[in-house]
Design an enzyme around this catalytic site. Structure first.
Site, PDB file in Angstrom:
ATOM      1  N   SER A 175       0.826  -1.197   0.000  1.00 38.69           N
ATOM      2  CA  SER A 175       0.000   0.000   0.000  1.00 38.69           C
ATOM      3  C   SER A 175       0.867   1.257   0.000  1.00 38.69           C
ATOM      4  O   SER A 175       1.586   1.513  -0.959  1.00 38.69           O
ATOM      5  CB  SER A 175      -0.963  -0.044   1.188  1.00 38.69           C
ATOM      6  OG  SER A 175      -1.947   0.959   1.094  1.00 38.69           O
ATOM      7  N   ASP A 292     -10.616  -2.844  -5.115  1.00 38.72           N
ATOM      8  CA  ASP A 292      -9.796  -1.842  -4.452  1.00 38.72           C
ATOM      9  C   ASP A 292      -9.754  -0.589  -5.324  1.00 38.72           C
ATOM     10  O   ASP A 292      -9.497  -0.679  -6.524  1.00 38.72           O
ATOM     11  CB  ASP A 292      -8.380  -2.420  -4.286  1.00 38.72           C
ATOM     12  CG  ASP A 292      -7.408  -1.492  -3.579  1.00 38.72           C
ATOM     13  OD1 ASP A 292      -7.763  -0.336  -3.279  1.00 38.72           O
ATOM     14  OD2 ASP A 292      -6.268  -1.936  -3.315  1.00 38.72           O
ATOM     15  N   HIS A 322      -8.764  -4.059  -0.665  1.00 37.62           N
ATOM     16  CA  HIS A 322      -7.453  -3.599  -0.220  1.00 37.62           C
ATOM     17  C   HIS A 322      -7.174  -4.127   1.189  1.00 37.62           C
ATOM     18  O   HIS A 322      -8.027  -4.081   2.063  1.00 37.62           O
ATOM     19  CB  HIS A 322      -7.466  -2.071  -0.208  1.00 37.62           C
ATOM     20  CG  HIS A 322      -6.141  -1.442   0.057  1.00 37.62           C
ATOM     21  ND1 HIS A 322      -5.271  -1.103  -0.935  1.00 37.62           N
ATOM     22  CD2 HIS A 322      -5.540  -1.066   1.221  1.00 37.62           C
ATOM     23  CE1 HIS A 322      -4.189  -0.540  -0.423  1.00 37.62           C
ATOM     24  NE2 HIS A 322      -4.326  -0.512   0.894  1.00 37.62           N
TER      25      HIS A 322
END
Length: 362
Positions: A175, A292, A322
Site C-alpha cells: 500500500s 480496491d 485492499h
C-alpha cells in the site's frame, strides 16, 4: 481500451468473512484511531509469530537509523535461524502499509518473518530489513520519503553489519509502502540524489496493493479505460477497508495537495512516470486487489513497465478488498499473497528477461 471490472467482485469468500466482522469503531479522533489500529496490528503480528511457529525460524536484531534531520528511526532485521552474519545473503527492504498513518516496527514482525521462513519455499535464503519510517499526522510529506531514502543509504553503509549483499537488495512495500518503493526506485534511477545514485542499483521491486499517484493528480492513463464508469475509483468507491473517503483522508494528512509541483513531481507520483523514465527500472512484481480503488493505477503501471522493457509480473486477487491479507486463513488468497511476495523477490534476483504484459489471477 481497458476494462478491469471483471476483477472487482466481491467474491463469495470475502462476503463470508465480511458478514462476521464487527462494526468499525465510530467517532474516534485520528490519534485514537491510530492507537487502536496499531495496537491491533501488533497483537495480530505477535499471535501469528506464535501460531505459525515463526519465532523459531528467524533471528531478529534491532538497529537505529539516523535520518537526515537527526531523527532516530527504528529498524529491525530478520535472518534465517542458524545462518551466521558471516554468511552474506540477499536483502529485502520492507516498507509497511497503513496510509502513512498506521504501522509500527513490531506490527511487521510476522510479515517479515514469513518472507524469511524457508519451510514452505525453495528460494534463496534472504535477510529482511524493516524500517519504521515516520507517520502522519505528526510528520507530513516528505518525511516518510526522506526516511526511506536515508534507510536505503544506511543499509548499504552497514551491509556487512547485517550480513547482506549490496548488489542483491530488493525493495518492496504494501500500500503506502508500495508508493514509497516505487518512488525510491525512480529516484535512484534519475540520479538526482547523489547518495542514492552511489548505491548499487536496486535489484528488484515488489509492489503489493500499491498507491502510485496522489488523488488530485491521477495519471493520464486513466483515460485508457473503455468508460469512466469502469474506473476503480468509481466501482470501488465504497469498498471495504479502503473506501475513497479514507484515501482522501490519508492524502489530506500528508499535505501533498499543498505542493505546487505535485502533478509533475515523480517522488510524489511515480505512477505518472513517462516511458523514458521507467524503461530501466528493475524487475517488478505487482500484487493487486480486485475490489480496491487502487486497482487501476497498479494495473496501468504494470502495463506501462512491461511495454517499456521492464521485466514485470502482475497478479490480481479477484473480488477482495485492499488489505485483505490481514484476515489470514479466513481467505484462500492470503497464502497466494505470501507466495507472490516471496516469489517476486526470488524472481527479481534471477535477473529475468522482459516479458509481454500479462495478468495472473486466482
Amino acid at each position: 481500451m481497458a476494462d478491469f471490472s471483471e476483477y472487482a467482485g466481491p467474491s463469495a469468500e470475502w462476503l463470508a468473512v465480511e458478514a462476521a466482522l464487527p462494526a468499525p469503531p465510530k467517532d474516534l479522533s485520528i490519534e485514537q484511531l491510530k492507537a487502536l489500529l496499531n495496537k491491533g496490528r501488533e497483537e495480530s503480528a505477535a499471535q501469528d509469530m506464535i501460531d505459525q511457529g515463526l519465532s523459531s525460524v528467524v533471528q531478529m536484531h534491532d538497529h537505529t537509523v539516523t535520518a537526515r534531520d537527526g531523527t532516530l528511526l527504528e529498524a529491525r532485521t530478520y535472518r534465517p535461524a542458524g545462518v551466521p552474519i558471516s554468511e552474506r545473503l540477499p536483502v529485502y527492504l520492507h516498507l509497511h502499509g497503513g496510509g502513512f498513518l498506521f504501522g509500527t516496527l513490531a506490527s511487521e514482525d510476522a510479515t517479515c518473518s514469513r518472507i524469511v521462513d524457508s519451510r514452505n519455499k525453495n528460494g534463496t535464503p534472504i535477510v529482511v530489513f524493516n524500517i519504521n519510517y515516520r507517520h502522519t499526522p505528526e510528520h507530513r510529506y516528505p518525511a516518510a520519503w526522506d526516511d526511506v531514502e536515508d534507510a536505503f543509504v544506511w543499509l548499504h553503509e552497514h551491509i556487512a553489519e547485517i550480513g547482506g549483499i549490496s548488489e542483491q537488495v530488493v525493495v518492496g512495500g504494501i500500500s503506502a509502502g508500495g508508493w514509497l518503493t516505487a518512488s525510491l526506485a525512480l529516484s535512484q534511477l534519475r540520479g538526482e540524489d547523489k547518495r542514492l545514485a552511489a548505491c548499487p542499483k536496486i535489484a528488484g521491486q515488489v509492489l503489493m496493493i500499491p498507491c502510485l499517484v496522489q488523488w488530485d493528480h491521477y495519471a493520464p492513463r486513466q483515460e485508457m479505460l473503455k468508460s469512466p464508469e469502469l474506473s476503480s475509483y468509481v466501482q470501488c468507491a465504497q469498498a471495504p477497508i479502503l473506501p475513497v473517503d479514507r484515501m482522501k483522508l490519508f492524502s489530506a494528512l500528508l499535505g501533498i495537495s499543498d505542493a505546487k509541483d505535485a502533478a509533475e513531481n515523480l517522488r510524489m507520483n511515480p505512477g505518472n512516470a513517462t516511458a523514458e523514465e521507467v524503461k530501466n527500472l528493475p524487475p517488478t512484481t505487482f500484487g493487486i486487489a480486485g475490489n480496491d480503488p487502487l486497482r487501476d493505477e497498479g494495473l496501468f503501471y504494470g502495463k506501462h513497465l512491461a511495454e517499456n522493457g521492464v521485466p514485470t509480473k502482475v497478479h490480481v486477487f479477484r473480488g477482495v478488498p485492499h488489505g485483505f491479507r490481514r484476515y489470514g486463513d479466513k481467505l484462500p488468497g492470503s497464502k497466494k499473497w505470501d507466495e507472490v511476495m516471496s516469489e517476486g523477490i526470488s524472481w527479481a534476483l534471477s535477473k529475468p528477461a522482459p516479458v509481454p504484459f500479462f495478468i495472473h489471477s486466482d
